[in-house]
Design an enzyme around this catalytic site. Structure first.
Site, short mmCIF file in Angstrom:
data_model
loop_
_atom_site.label_atom_id
_atom_site.label_comp_id
_atom_site.label_asym_id
_atom_site.label_seq_id
_atom_site.Cartn_x
_atom_site.Cartn_y
_atom_site.Cartn_z
N GLU A 1 26.13 -21.25 94.33
CA GLU A 1 25.33 -22.02 95.28
C GLU A 1 24.61 -21.13 96.28
O GLU A 1 25.02 -20.02 96.58
CB GLU A 1 26.24 -23.02 96.02
CG GLU A 1 26.79 -24.07 95.05
CD GLU A 1 27.60 -25.16 95.73
OE1 GLU A 1 27.29 -26.34 95.49
OE2 GLU A 1 28.54 -24.85 96.48
N CYS B 1 21.44 -18.35 103.03
CA CYS B 1 22.83 -17.94 102.82
C CYS B 1 23.05 -17.77 101.32
O CYS B 1 22.94 -18.73 100.57
CB CYS B 1 23.74 -19.02 103.39
SG CYS B 1 25.49 -18.73 103.10
N CYS C 1 35.87 -16.38 93.88
CA CYS C 1 36.31 -15.33 94.79
C CYS C 1 37.72 -14.91 94.41
O CYS C 1 38.52 -15.77 94.03
CB CYS C 1 36.30 -15.86 96.24
SG CYS C 1 36.54 -14.56 97.48
N CYS D 1 41.46 -17.33 101.01
CA CYS D 1 41.64 -17.73 102.40
C CYS D 1 41.95 -19.23 102.40
O CYS D 1 41.28 -20.00 101.71
CB CYS D 1 40.38 -17.41 103.20
SG CYS D 1 39.92 -15.67 103.05
N CYS E 1 39.27 -22.05 102.97
CA CYS E 1 37.96 -21.92 102.31
C CYS E 1 37.96 -22.57 100.93
O CYS E 1 38.84 -22.31 100.11
CB CYS E 1 37.60 -20.44 102.18
SG CYS E 1 36.10 -20.14 101.23
N GLY F 1 31.95 -15.93 97.47
CA GLY F 1 32.38 -14.59 97.10
C GLY F 1 32.57 -13.62 98.24
O GLY F 1 32.13 -13.86 99.36
N GLU F 2 33.25 -12.52 97.94
CA GLU F 2 33.47 -11.45 98.91
C GLU F 2 32.52 -10.30 98.56
O GLU F 2 32.74 -9.60 97.55
CB GLU F 2 34.95 -11.02 98.84
CG GLU F 2 35.27 -9.72 99.56
CD GLU F 2 34.74 -9.65 100.99
OE1 GLU F 2 35.09 -10.51 101.82
OE2 GLU F 2 33.96 -8.72 101.28
N SER G 1 28.84 -10.50 105.53
CA SER G 1 30.12 -10.97 106.08
C SER G 1 31.25 -10.60 105.14
O SER G 1 31.18 -10.83 103.93
CB SER G 1 30.07 -12.49 106.24
OG SER G 1 31.34 -12.99 106.62
N SER H 1 35.17 -11.62 109.19
CA SER H 1 35.90 -12.88 109.25
C SER H 1 37.29 -12.60 109.80
O SER H 1 38.24 -12.39 109.06
CB SER H 1 36.01 -13.47 107.84
OG SER H 1 34.73 -13.83 107.38
N LEU H 2 37.39 -12.61 111.11
CA LEU H 2 38.67 -12.23 111.75
C LEU H 2 39.65 -13.41 111.72
O LEU H 2 40.73 -13.32 111.18
CB LEU H 2 38.40 -11.75 113.18
CG LEU H 2 39.60 -11.10 113.86
CD1 LEU H 2 40.03 -9.83 113.13
CD2 LEU H 2 39.28 -10.78 115.33
N HIS H 3 39.28 -14.50 112.37
CA HIS H 3 40.00 -15.78 112.29
C HIS H 3 41.39 -15.85 112.89
O HIS H 3 41.94 -16.95 113.06
CB HIS H 3 40.08 -16.29 110.84
CG HIS H 3 38.75 -16.43 110.16
ND1 HIS H 3 37.65 -16.96 110.77
CD2 HIS H 3 38.35 -16.08 108.91
CE1 HIS H 3 36.63 -16.96 109.92
NE2 HIS H 3 37.03 -16.41 108.80
N ASN I 1 35.19 -26.62 108.73
CA ASN I 1 34.53 -27.62 107.89
C ASN I 1 35.51 -28.07 106.81
O ASN I 1 35.93 -27.26 105.99
CB ASN I 1 33.28 -27.03 107.23
CG ASN I 1 32.22 -26.68 108.26
OD1 ASN I 1 31.81 -27.52 109.06
ND2 ASN I 1 31.78 -25.43 108.26
N CYS J 1 29.66 -23.78 106.09
CA CYS J 1 30.51 -22.61 105.84
C CYS J 1 31.80 -23.04 105.17
O CYS J 1 32.50 -23.93 105.65
CB CYS J 1 30.94 -21.95 107.14
SG CYS J 1 29.62 -21.48 108.20
N1 SAH Z 1 33.67 -13.87 101.72
C1 SAH Z 1 32.98 -13.56 102.91
C2 SAH Z 1 31.71 -14.35 103.13
C3 SAH Z 1 31.68 -15.82 102.76
S1 SAH Z 1 32.37 -16.99 103.81
C4 SAH Z 1 33.90 -13.73 104.09
O1 SAH Z 1 34.97 -14.29 103.94
O2 SAH Z 1 33.54 -13.27 105.17
C5 SAH Z 1 31.37 -17.12 105.30
C6 SAH Z 1 32.22 -17.51 106.52
O3 SAH Z 1 32.67 -18.88 106.46
C7 SAH Z 1 33.47 -16.66 106.67
O4 SAH Z 1 33.66 -16.27 107.98
C8 SAH Z 1 34.53 -17.63 106.22
O5 SAH Z 1 35.78 -17.25 106.68
C9 SAH Z 1 34.03 -18.92 106.82
N2 SAH Z 1 34.69 -20.12 106.26
C10 SAH Z 1 35.31 -20.24 105.06
N3 SAH Z 1 35.77 -21.51 104.92
C11 SAH Z 1 35.44 -22.19 106.04
C12 SAH Z 1 35.62 -23.55 106.46
N4 SAH Z 1 36.22 -24.44 105.69
N5 SAH Z 1 35.13 -23.91 107.67
C13 SAH Z 1 34.48 -23.02 108.43
N6 SAH Z 1 34.27 -21.73 108.08
C14 SAH Z 1 34.75 -21.31 106.90
FE1 SF4 Z 2 36.53 -15.59 99.57
FE2 SF4 Z 2 35.29 -15.45 101.98
FE3 SF4 Z 2 36.27 -17.79 101.05
FE4 SF4 Z 2 37.94 -15.86 101.84
S1 SF4 Z 2 36.47 -16.98 103.15
S2 SF4 Z 2 38.13 -17.10 99.98
S3 SF4 Z 2 36.86 -14.05 101.17
S4 SF4 Z 2 34.62 -16.61 100.15
#
Ligand code: SAH
Ligand code: SF4
Length: 398
Positions: A105, A118, A125, A129, A132, A195-196, A227, A249-251, A328, A371
């Site tokens: 996508e 984007c 992936c 996480c 995600c 993807g990463e 990212s 993506s610290l979180h 989200n 996201c």
């Molecule tokens: N794989 C990479 C880039 C893709 S995700 C990464 O993890 O950084 C882009 C961003 O969206 C990242 O910061 C990810 O952690 C965040 N993200 C993933 N799932 C999400 C969700 N359900 N709600 C909000 N942000 C989310």
């Molecule tokens: Fe992969 Fe990024 Fe989603 Fe983590 S947040 S599962 S690294 S796409």
């Protein structure tokens, strides 16, 4: 031919994504002398990435014979569009398909002063996480440079953003290097789709080099953001080889929570990650590193977490900005988004410490384009789902 081209059924090779050097190699291999090969590759590169031409017949400064020679062997491809959606906030999402039938996508987010594309770097992936949607897919495969650049090309097509007119006129009236993205719909690229990107670094790097090439798409590295969930050993190479903006993506700010929600943390700790950021050559006060922080109710959203975040960024002396992302939801997700009041309080603590911490407005939630909501039908069943189905089957049999 470079190995990283997805084979097509008609046997022709897709030139999209190739660098000028790689195009030159094709002409050299076909027996053209060095000077010829260089000139031709320059012309073809220009048609591909400056003009967006997909038909060799339109490449009017190439001889007729050469054009038909190319047409027999090559195409200037685009990803196939399987579905296109438009959100009520104007965000657009495309489900794309590669020549070998893999789906991924791409999302376009228009704003008053910019337009952000984007893009995806992988189908699925390897990481998972917990918050995600893409993380519930297995990795199907890496996208090729052509499939990554192809997303940008397709967006340009869809937005009608290729310069028009004859090549001669173009070369007299505008210098190629003055080609700017300002005033255009597509101004920024974020590698934040599926993807990463740092687990497919070489393809991502080659794709971004093509996108940044000043005689083609000519997007500035300052308008590209990569990212990563924290693949520490690769971060230095991003700086050295493409030097785009970095988003992390610290979180979470402690080991226990980050281990749980970003499992890669078990491999690369918060300390190692922040040290790699401190060493990132592209970072400065005018080019800050973005720290993404998804707001999960009762998980990572306390005042204490916000204060610890400030401490960490100070401790490593990072030129940082924080991006708070309201979680989200997606079907089957375990978490809830923090309350708006909680997000505000969290943001204020960081702002009060002198660090910018805006809350990202969710875009395209209604079309599952926000996201973390992306997931394609490719390998739709994750390992966990397959295990569960196997168990159910077993139970039914037993
Ligand atoms: N794989 C990479 C880039 C893709 S995700 C990464 O993890 O950084 C882009 C961003 O969206 C990242 O910061 C990810 O952690 C965040 N993200 C993933 N799932 C999400 C969700 N359900 N709600 C909000 N942000 C989310
Ligand atoms: Fe992969 Fe990024 Fe989603 Fe983590 S947040 S599962 S690294 S796409």
């Amino acid at each position: 031919l470079p190995a990283k081209i997805t084979p097509r059924e008609d046997g022709r090779a897709d030139l999209t994504g190739l660098s000028q050097l790689e195009i030159r190699d094709i002409f050299s291999a076909a027996g053209q002398d060095e000077k010829q090969a260089k000139l031709r590759s320059k012309q073809v590169f220009h048609w591909l990435y400056h003009r967006g031409v997909t038909d060799f017949a339109e490449m009017t400064d190439l001889g007729k014979q050469l054009r038909s020679w190319m047409d027999e062997r090559f195409v200037v491809g685009r990803p196939e569009i399987v579905e296109a959606h438009v959100s009520n906030d104007g965000t657009r999402k495309w489900l794309l398909r590669s020549a070998d039938g893999q789906d991924y996508e791409m999302v376009f987010i228009p704003d008053a002063d910019r337009g952000t594309l984007c893009i995806s770097s992988q189908v699925g992936c390897t990481l998972n996480c917990r918050f995600c949607h893409t993380g519930t897919m297995r990795l199907v495969r890496n996208l090729t440079p052509g499939e990554i650049v192809g997303q940008v090309m397709l967006a340009r097509d869809a937005l009608g953003e290729w310069p028009k007119g004859a090549m001669d006129a173009l070369e007299e009236n505008e210098s190629v290097t003055s080609y700017e993205s300002d005033g255009r719909l597509l101004t920024n690229i974020v590698l934040m789709g599926m993807g990463e990107p740092l687990y497919n670094f070489e393809n991502v790097r080659d794709a971004m080099k093509v996108v940044m090439d000043s005689s083609g798409l000519a997007l500035s590295r300052r308008r590209i953001t990569l990212s990563t969930s924290g693949v520490v050993p690769m971060i230095a190479r991003v700086g050295e080889e493409i030097n785009v903006n970095l988003a992390i993506s610290l979180h979470a700010v402690n080991k226990e929570t980050r281990d749980e929600i970003v499992p890669l943390n078990r491999k690369y700790s918060i300390e190692e990650l922040l040290q790699a950021c401190a060493d990132y050559p592209g970072a400065s006060n005018s080019r800050r590193i973005t720290f993404e922080y998804v707001m999960l109710k009762d998980k990572n959203d306390s005042d204490q977490d916000a204060r610890e975040l400030v401490n960490l960024l100070r401790q490593y002396d990072l030129p940082a900005k924080v991006n708070l992302i309201p979680f989200n939801p997606w079907p089957g997700s375990d978490y809830e988004c923090s309350e708006p009041e909680r997000i505000k309080a969290f943001s204020k603590i960081i702002f009060d410490a002198g660090i910018s911490a805006p809350v990202r407005t969710p875009r395209g939630r209604d079309i599952m384009a926000a996201c973390g909501q992306l997931k394609s039908a490719s390998e739709k069943k994750s390992r966990a789902e397959l295990d569960r189905l196997a168990e159910e089957k077993q139970a039914a049999l037993g």
